[in-house]
Scaffold this motif. Structure first.
Motif, PDB file in Angstrom:
ATOM      1  N   ALA A  74     -17.827  31.579  -8.117  1.00 18.49           N
ATOM      2  CA  ALA A  74     -18.283  30.595  -9.098  1.00 18.49           C
ATOM      3  C   ALA A  74     -17.428  29.351  -8.894  1.00 18.49           C
ATOM      4  CB  ALA A  74     -18.132  31.128 -10.514  1.00 18.49           C
ATOM      5  N   ASP A  75     -18.022  28.204  -9.087  1.00 21.14           N
ATOM      6  CA  ASP A  75     -17.325  26.929  -8.934  1.00 21.14           C
ATOM      7  C   ASP A  75     -17.237  26.266 -10.304  1.00 21.14           C
ATOM      8  OD1 ASP A  75     -16.227  24.667  -7.440  1.00 21.14           O
ATOM      9  OD2 ASP A  75     -18.100  23.665  -7.971  1.00 21.14           O
ATOM     10  N   LEU A  76     -16.043  25.869 -10.688  1.00 18.58           N
ATOM     11  CA  LEU A  76     -15.871  25.131 -11.932  1.00 18.58           C
ATOM     12  C   LEU A  76     -16.327  23.703 -11.664  1.00 18.58           C
ATOM     13  CD1 LEU A  76     -14.914  25.284 -14.863  1.00 18.58           C
ATOM     14  CD2 LEU A  76     -12.648  24.611 -14.063  1.00 18.58           C
ATOM     15  N   ALA A  77     -17.602  23.453 -11.926  1.00 15.18           N
ATOM     16  CA  ALA A  77     -18.207  22.159 -11.608  1.00 15.18           C
ATOM     17  C   ALA A  77     -17.579  21.047 -12.438  1.00 15.18           C
ATOM     18  CB  ALA A  77     -19.717  22.218 -11.821  1.00 15.18           C
ATOM     19  N   LEU A  78     -17.255  21.341 -13.690  1.00 16.16           N
ATOM     20  CA  LEU A  78     -16.511  20.378 -14.495  1.00 16.16           C
ATOM     21  C   LEU A  78     -15.867  21.064 -15.681  1.00 16.16           C
ATOM     22  CD1 LEU A  78     -18.649  19.333 -17.104  1.00 16.16           C
ATOM     23  CD2 LEU A  78     -19.629  18.289 -15.117  1.00 16.16           C
TER      24      LEU A  78
END
Length: 151
Positions: A74-78
């Motif tokens: 998962a990528d912490l997009a913001l």
């Protein structure tokens, strides 16, 4: 201080975009730098297609977080907190939501391309520096890349 989490709606996007810009500007970046970040930090309707949460304090928007999926990770997009609410637990609450949501997505890790000024916060939350990544706004700028193991 009670921090309430809720799902955003399209009417929130302008206010959330302004919050992201205020949060970034908090670190003392000049007007030219902030102008370069404006497009990346302006949330469009398609942002609502990804997992996103809004933090409110006394019915005021205090922060926002969003995730995307990158393969097994998962990528912490913001994750942005309004400067008026920094240091009051909003970032912690948003980060906890991000971890729980990434785990529910069966992600192996939570990846974080951090502003250099936020690196210590993410390390305090247990993330480890694993390298760097190119900025989405500033050509040639590299950002700390951190990861939090979820399994």
């Amino acid at each position: 201080m009670a921090i309430k989490l809720r799902h955003p709606h399209s009417g929130d996007l302008s206010a959330l975009s302004q919050l992201c810009l205020r949060s970034k500007a908090h670190w003392g970046y000049d007007a030219e730098f902030m102008k370069a970040c404006e497009e990346e930090l302006t949330l469009q309707d398609d942002a609502l297609q990804l997992p996103m949460i809004v933090a409110e304090v006394s019915d005021q928007i205090a922060g926002v977080a969003q995730l995307s999926r990158e393969g097994e990770d998962a990528d912490l997009a913001l994750l942005y907190v309004d400067p008026d609410y920094m240091g009051q637990g909003v970032g912690q609450r948003l980060f906890d939501w991000s971890v729980e949501t990434a785990q529910s997505m069966q992600a192996e890790r939570l990846l974080i391309e951090a502003d250099p000024n936020a690196q210590a916060f993410y390390e305090h939350m247990g993330a480890k520096l694993i390298g760097d990544a190119p900025s989405g706004s500033i050509s040639g700028r590299r950002l700390p890349l951190l990861a939090l193991e979820l399994r």
